[in-house]
Every structure is written in structure tokens, then in C-alpha cells.
Scaffold this motif. Sequence first.
Motif, PDB file in Angstrom:
ATOM      1  N   GLY A  12     -17.801 -53.327  23.466  1.00 12.70           N
ATOM      2  CA  GLY A  12     -18.175 -53.771  22.483  1.00 12.70           C
ATOM      3  C   GLY A  12     -18.469 -56.137  22.819  1.00 12.70           C
ATOM      4  O   GLY A  12     -18.417 -56.482  21.956  1.00 12.70           O
ATOM      5  N   HIS A  40     -18.418 -60.170  23.867  1.00  9.88           N
ATOM      6  CA  HIS A  40     -19.672 -59.993  24.801  1.00  9.88           C
ATOM      7  C   HIS A  40     -19.404 -60.271  26.235  1.00  9.88           C
ATOM      8  O   HIS A  40     -18.550 -59.507  26.981  1.00  9.88           O
ATOM      9  N   ASN A  77     -21.976 -56.821  25.160  1.00  8.36           N
ATOM     10  CA  ASN A  77     -23.671 -56.865  24.227  1.00  8.36           C
ATOM     11  C   ASN A  77     -23.883 -58.606  24.811  1.00  8.36           C
ATOM     12  O   ASN A  77     -22.136 -59.271  25.138  1.00  8.36           O
ATOM     13  N   ASP A  78     -25.406 -58.549  24.309  1.00  8.69           N
ATOM     14  CA  ASP A  78     -25.364 -59.992  25.338  1.00  8.69           C
ATOM     15  C   ASP A  78     -25.208 -60.961  24.268  1.00  8.69           C
ATOM     16  O   ASP A  78     -25.226 -62.799  24.315  1.00  8.69           O
ATOM     17  N   CYS A  99     -28.160 -58.260  21.417  1.00 11.53           N
ATOM     18  CA  CYS A  99     -27.917 -57.774  19.779  1.00 11.53           C
ATOM     19  C   CYS A  99     -28.273 -57.384  18.875  1.00 11.53           C
ATOM     20  O   CYS A  99     -27.719 -57.315  17.901  1.00 11.53           O
ATOM     21  N   ILE A 149     -21.638 -55.898  18.061  1.00 15.09           N
ATOM     22  CA  ILE A 149     -21.180 -56.194  18.699  1.00 15.09           C
ATOM     23  C   ILE A 149     -19.749 -55.940  18.267  1.00 15.09           C
ATOM     24  O   ILE A 149     -19.330 -55.997  17.003  1.00 15.09           O
ATOM     25  N   MET A 170     -23.156 -48.953  20.092  1.00 13.11           N
ATOM     26  CA  MET A 170     -23.816 -49.862  21.492  1.00 13.11           C
ATOM     27  C   MET A 170     -24.824 -48.112  22.083  1.00 13.11           C
ATOM     28  O   MET A 170     -25.479 -48.080  22.957  1.00 13.11           O
ATOM     29  N   GLY A 201     -27.804 -48.999  21.711  1.00 11.14           N
ATOM     30  CA  GLY A 201     -27.929 -50.358  22.263  1.00 11.14           C
ATOM     31  C   GLY A 201     -29.168 -49.643  23.375  1.00 11.14           C
ATOM     32  O   GLY A 201     -29.426 -48.929  23.562  1.00 11.14           O
ATOM     33  N   GLY A 214     -26.361 -61.182  15.248  1.00  7.65           N
ATOM     34  CA  GLY A 214     -26.566 -59.182  15.555  1.00  7.65           C
ATOM     35  C   GLY A 214     -27.132 -58.006  14.409  1.00  7.65           C
ATOM     36  O   GLY A 214     -27.567 -58.861  13.549  1.00  7.65           O
TER      37      GLY A 214
END
Length: 264
Positions: free
Chosen positions: A27, A29, A49-50, A78, A83, A89, A93, A198
Amino acid sequence: MTTDPPLLLDSITDLRPDHAGKIAISGSHGGLYPAAVASRGGLRAVVFNDAGIGFQRAGVSGVMQLDTVGMAAAAVDCMSAEIGSAQGMQDAGRISTVNARAAACGLAVGMEVAEAIPYLMAAPTPDQHLPELAEARRSLTLPQGRELSLLDSASLVGPEDEGGIVITGSHGGLIGGDPARALKARAHIAVFNDAGGGKNRIGISRLPALETRGIAAVTVSHMTARIGDAFSSLETGRISTANPRAMRLGAFANLPLKDWLRQL
């Protein structure tokens, strides 16, 4: 090739020595600090997570850096998954970013994470490890004498931060949705990156949790500061969200973080 199911790590800092050689959905970044933790922890492959990608593409900079050591890595959009939630995710995701090693395994932008997992299972063992990041924690004194703690990851918060001003490079989302993990010390002020807001505005969810603990907290916009870089938050970050306690101290949207701290 591994046949073990992927590890679900709400934070990459939950990585343990016995996780080496596995693949993980994290989770965290996809910036440089989490990437270094993943690499030095011996993971085979990882999905982050972007965080909205953000300023200078910092939210996926670690994903790309992992390619230099032969680790397959990707990040999810996101807005497709919260996140701080590895389970979210895995369930919902959608891949937004892949590095070259991941692409060679068959991952592609637009894939759902569940679809990507079999390809990650075939990822080769990385050739090398990223170096440990230097100066992930440092102190700085503003001209008026106010001392700040700059922490590239909120995982570095400790008892020494009680009552202080803590600027972190971390996202402002609750890890695993757990208010107890909002901050590891009762600081006076805490700063995070909003990670693009997000899904379900998770990127600012630490703020109300910290309000209940008497901590003034703000996020800076992911488009004004590099996530994972506390100094960037201080130098160029602009406040995007503040909890009521921070607003009573003069914080408001679009105010440069440094200007707010100088007026305290």
C-alpha cells in the motif's frame, strides 16, 4: 519462479527478513524510499500505489529506479485503490505504471492487479540491491529558531518527536485504515503528502484521526512536493488540506508550508 501467493503489506516497512524472495503488493507509494526498502528486503517483485504520480513523477520514481537493479515493479492508479491498503489494491487496483523488467514479464498499463499477479510470479530474481537512502531523517532550524524534524518516511517517527513539528514525506492515508497507525508519537504538528487524494479521499485520512489525538496536521499537494521527500515538502509544498486544529493555527489551502511554519 515462485508459486507463493503475494504478500499483502499495507506498508512496505512491514517487510520482514523471511519475506525475501517473495513478491509483494504494498500500500506504500512508489517513490524512492519504499523502493529502497523493497530492494534491500530482498523482494523478487513489487506493486505499489502511484500516489497520483505527482511532482517530478515522484510517486513512481522508485518503480523506475528498481529497474536498474533488475526488479520487476509496477504501481496502481491511486483512484482505483486506496493507498495504504494492500488488500484493496489486490481487489480493485489497476496498473498505471510498469518498469521495463515488469513489462518483460508481461505486465501492462491498464491491467487489473489480479490479472498481473501470474506474470509477477515469473519475475526473475533481481541482480542487485538499491543502496540504502542517506539522510532519511534530519533536523533543521528555521531562522526564528523553530526546530523541525524532516522524515522521508513516517515510519521513522519516534519518542523524540513528542511535542515537536514533524514533516514527513509519507502519504496522508491511514495504513490499513487503522487510526492507531496515524503517527507513532504525539507531535505538535504533523505534515504529510496528499498522494493525489486518491480513492475515497484516502490520501488525507490521517488528518481527522490526528485531530482526535490533539495533533495539528496538514497535507501538502502532491503536485507541489515530491512524495517521500520531506525537504521537498518544506521547500516547495503548498497546503492542500488541514484539520481543524491546524486551521486554528492559521493553516489554509494553497498556503506554502514554509510560510505557515514561519508564522507560528
